[in-house]
Design a protein around this motif. Structure first.
Motif, PDB file in Angstrom:
ATOM      1  N   LYS A   1     -24.620 -26.798 -21.573  1.00 59.86           N
ATOM      2  CA  LYS A   1     -23.270 -26.258 -21.407  1.00 59.86           C
ATOM      3  C   LYS A   1     -23.173 -24.859 -22.020  1.00 59.86           C
ATOM      4  O   LYS A   1     -22.592 -23.945 -21.417  1.00 59.86           O
ATOM      5  CB  LYS A   1     -22.255 -27.197 -22.062  1.00 59.86           C
ATOM      6  CG  LYS A   1     -20.802 -26.715 -21.998  1.00 59.86           C
ATOM      7  CD  LYS A   1     -19.880 -27.762 -22.602  1.00 59.86           C
ATOM      8  CE  LYS A   1     -18.420 -27.317 -22.536  1.00 59.86           C
ATOM      9  NZ  LYS A   1     -18.129 -26.249 -23.501  1.00 59.86           N
TER      10      LYS A   1
ATOM     11  N   TYR B   1     -25.009 -22.384 -19.862  1.00 58.55           N
ATOM     12  CA  TYR B   1     -24.233 -22.154 -18.642  1.00 58.55           C
ATOM     13  C   TYR B   1     -23.109 -21.149 -18.898  1.00 58.55           C
ATOM     14  O   TYR B   1     -22.912 -20.203 -18.129  1.00 58.55           O
ATOM     15  CB  TYR B   1     -23.654 -23.479 -18.149  1.00 58.55           C
ATOM     16  CG  TYR B   1     -22.626 -23.362 -17.057  1.00 58.55           C
ATOM     17  CD1 TYR B   1     -22.998 -23.339 -15.720  1.00 58.55           C
ATOM     18  CD2 TYR B   1     -21.263 -23.276 -17.356  1.00 58.55           C
ATOM     19  CE1 TYR B   1     -22.046 -23.237 -14.717  1.00 58.55           C
ATOM     20  CE2 TYR B   1     -20.314 -23.174 -16.361  1.00 58.55           C
ATOM     21  CZ  TYR B   1     -20.710 -23.154 -15.042  1.00 58.55           C
ATOM     22  OH  TYR B   1     -19.762 -23.040 -14.058  1.00 58.55           O
ATOM     23  N   GLU B   2     -22.378 -21.346 -19.987  1.00 60.13           N
ATOM     24  CA  GLU B   2     -21.244 -20.473 -20.294  1.00 60.13           C
ATOM     25  C   GLU B   2     -21.711 -19.059 -20.641  1.00 60.13           C
ATOM     26  O   GLU B   2     -21.050 -18.074 -20.300  1.00 60.13           O
ATOM     27  CB  GLU B   2     -20.428 -21.072 -21.433  1.00 60.13           C
ATOM     28  CG  GLU B   2     -19.689 -22.349 -21.015  1.00 60.13           C
ATOM     29  CD  GLU B   2     -19.014 -23.048 -22.176  1.00 60.13           C
ATOM     30  OE1 GLU B   2     -19.354 -22.722 -23.339  1.00 60.13           O
ATOM     31  OE2 GLU B   2     -18.151 -23.916 -21.932  1.00 60.13           O
TER      32      GLU B   2
ATOM     33  N   LYS C   1     -22.679 -17.388 -17.366  1.00 60.79           N
ATOM     34  CA  LYS C   1     -21.456 -17.087 -16.623  1.00 60.79           C
ATOM     35  C   LYS C   1     -20.792 -15.826 -17.173  1.00 60.79           C
ATOM     36  O   LYS C   1     -20.349 -14.950 -16.408  1.00 60.79           O
ATOM     37  CB  LYS C   1     -20.495 -18.276 -16.714  1.00 60.79           C
ATOM     38  CG  LYS C   1     -19.186 -18.082 -15.973  1.00 60.79           C
ATOM     39  CD  LYS C   1     -18.308 -19.320 -16.131  1.00 60.79           C
ATOM     40  CE  LYS C   1     -16.960 -19.130 -15.455  1.00 60.79           C
ATOM     41  NZ  LYS C   1     -16.090 -20.320 -15.622  1.00 60.79           N
TER      42      LYS C   1
ATOM     43  N   TYR D   1     -19.068 -19.334  -9.971  1.00 64.08           N
ATOM     44  CA  TYR D   1     -19.186 -20.447 -10.894  1.00 64.08           C
ATOM     45  C   TYR D   1     -17.934 -21.315 -10.845  1.00 64.08           C
ATOM     46  O   TYR D   1     -16.837 -20.794 -10.664  1.00 64.08           O
ATOM     47  CB  TYR D   1     -19.373 -19.944 -12.335  1.00 64.08           C
ATOM     48  CG  TYR D   1     -20.710 -19.303 -12.603  1.00 64.08           C
ATOM     49  CD1 TYR D   1     -21.784 -20.052 -13.073  1.00 64.08           C
ATOM     50  CD2 TYR D   1     -20.892 -17.942 -12.402  1.00 64.08           C
ATOM     51  CE1 TYR D   1     -23.009 -19.459 -13.335  1.00 64.08           C
ATOM     52  CE2 TYR D   1     -22.117 -17.345 -12.656  1.00 64.08           C
ATOM     53  CZ  TYR D   1     -23.170 -18.110 -13.129  1.00 64.08           C
ATOM     54  OH  TYR D   1     -24.380 -17.522 -13.377  1.00 64.08           O
TER      55      TYR D   1
ATOM     56  N   TYR E   1     -17.900 -26.111 -16.906  1.00 60.53           N
ATOM     57  CA  TYR E   1     -19.213 -26.726 -16.777  1.00 60.53           C
ATOM     58  C   TYR E   1     -19.064 -28.212 -16.461  1.00 60.53           C
ATOM     59  O   TYR E   1     -18.212 -28.898 -17.033  1.00 60.53           O
ATOM     60  CB  TYR E   1     -19.996 -26.549 -18.077  1.00 60.53           C
ATOM     61  CG  TYR E   1     -21.233 -27.413 -18.177  1.00 60.53           C
ATOM     62  CD1 TYR E   1     -22.408 -27.053 -17.530  1.00 60.53           C
ATOM     63  CD2 TYR E   1     -21.208 -28.603 -18.913  1.00 60.53           C
ATOM     64  CE1 TYR E   1     -23.536 -27.849 -17.620  1.00 60.53           C
ATOM     65  CE2 TYR E   1     -22.342 -29.397 -19.006  1.00 60.53           C
ATOM     66  CZ  TYR E   1     -23.507 -29.014 -18.364  1.00 60.53           C
ATOM     67  OH  TYR E   1     -24.623 -29.806 -18.445  1.00 60.53           O
TER      68      TYR E   1
END
Length: 280
Positions: free
Chosen positions: A91, A94-95, A98, A131, A135
């Motif tokens: 997570k 991912y952030e 992004k 995106y 998440y």
């Protein structure tokens, strides 16, 4: 009838009425034969996790919170599949990606040519990756069970006043089961205990949406709304006070202050700023 020989030391194996193999002993006794399948048969990891959870529940009910914490940890560790720590790491990555992609897209936009022809040339370039807003954890075979283990451990941590651990376990549980209303309320409590009323109120609102029939959730939400409104009002007053002090420090160089200015509402509802040389 089954025939067998008891001569020497070799014992025969015969089938029992229930289909199990038995060893007929000298003197008329018998014992069950241990097969290779019996020796190698083991509990599945998720069965072990469930047993650890039940032990944790027993300790929790008795108020033995440290022992319950250990039992739930064993349940978490025995559960097969992606771990909670791996989910949180994924997570976070991912952030970060992004955010970096959004910054790169903004940079390209600022540097983009204004010429129409050049814009047309850039139309064929790859577009920025889109995106989801949040998440979403990958499918976990035992996701609901693992969410329960983390939720139960969070409940233990509340009793131990380990609020950051509560938040972490709740974060994992909600990645695995986003509709877990009880977990939102546990994290809400931890947020409030660490003076994060904005986050606590947000969780209380989500919990109420998921379980509107729960009266305690509604009471908590209303109470936190009042606390948050008071906090924002105090913050506003403090900000205005600081801005006023800053304004007065600048205007003081000219021998005046903000008290020299007064907002007067006109007949049409608009406001005019009047200046008084000698404020009262």
């Amino acid at each position: 009838t089954t025939k067998f020989s008891s001569k020497g030391f070799d014992l025969d194996v015969a089938g029992s009425a229930g289909g199990e193999d038995v060893i007929l002993e000298i003197g008329g006794g018998s014992t069950k034969a241990v097969t290779k399948q019996d020796e190698t048969k083991e509990e599945s990891p998720i069965t072990k996790s469930e047993k650890w959870k039940l032990k944790g529940n027993d300790h929790f009910k008795c108020g033995s919170y440290l022992e319950a914490y250990d039992m739930y940890t064993e349940a978490i560790q025995a559960c097969p599949g992606m771990t909670g720590d791996q989910l949180l790491e994924e997570k976070t990555n991912y952030e970060k990606k992004k955010e970096l992609d959004a910054m790169e897209a903004h940079r390209k936009k600022m540097e983009a040519p204004t010429n129409t022809e050049q814009k047309r040339e850039n139309e064929g370039t790859p577009q920025q990756q889109q995106y989801p807003e949040q998440y979403k954890a990958p499918m976990h075979v035992h996701g609901e069970k693992l969410a329960t283990y983390h939720s139960n451990r969070a409940a233990v941590c509340l009793h131990l006043n380990r609020y950051e651990d509560v938040i972490r376990d709740c974060d994992i549980a909600l990645l695995l089961n986003p509709s877990y209303a009880k977990v939102y309320m546990r994290r809400c409590t931890a947020y409030e205990q660490t003076d994060r009323t904005e986050e606590a109120l947000r969780d209380a609102k989500v919990a109420y949406q998921l379980a509107p029939s729960n009266p305690n959730t509604k009471k908590t939400m209303d109470r936190l709304q009042k606390v948050e409104d008071e906090r924002l009002e105090q913050l506003k007053e403090e900000t205005i006070g600081k801005l006023k002090d800053l304004g007065n420090s600048i205007l003081g160089n000219f021998g005046i202050s903000l008290d020299n200015f007064k907002a007067v509402q006109g007949a049409d509802g608009s406001y005019n700023i009047n200046f008084n040389q000698t404020p009262k």
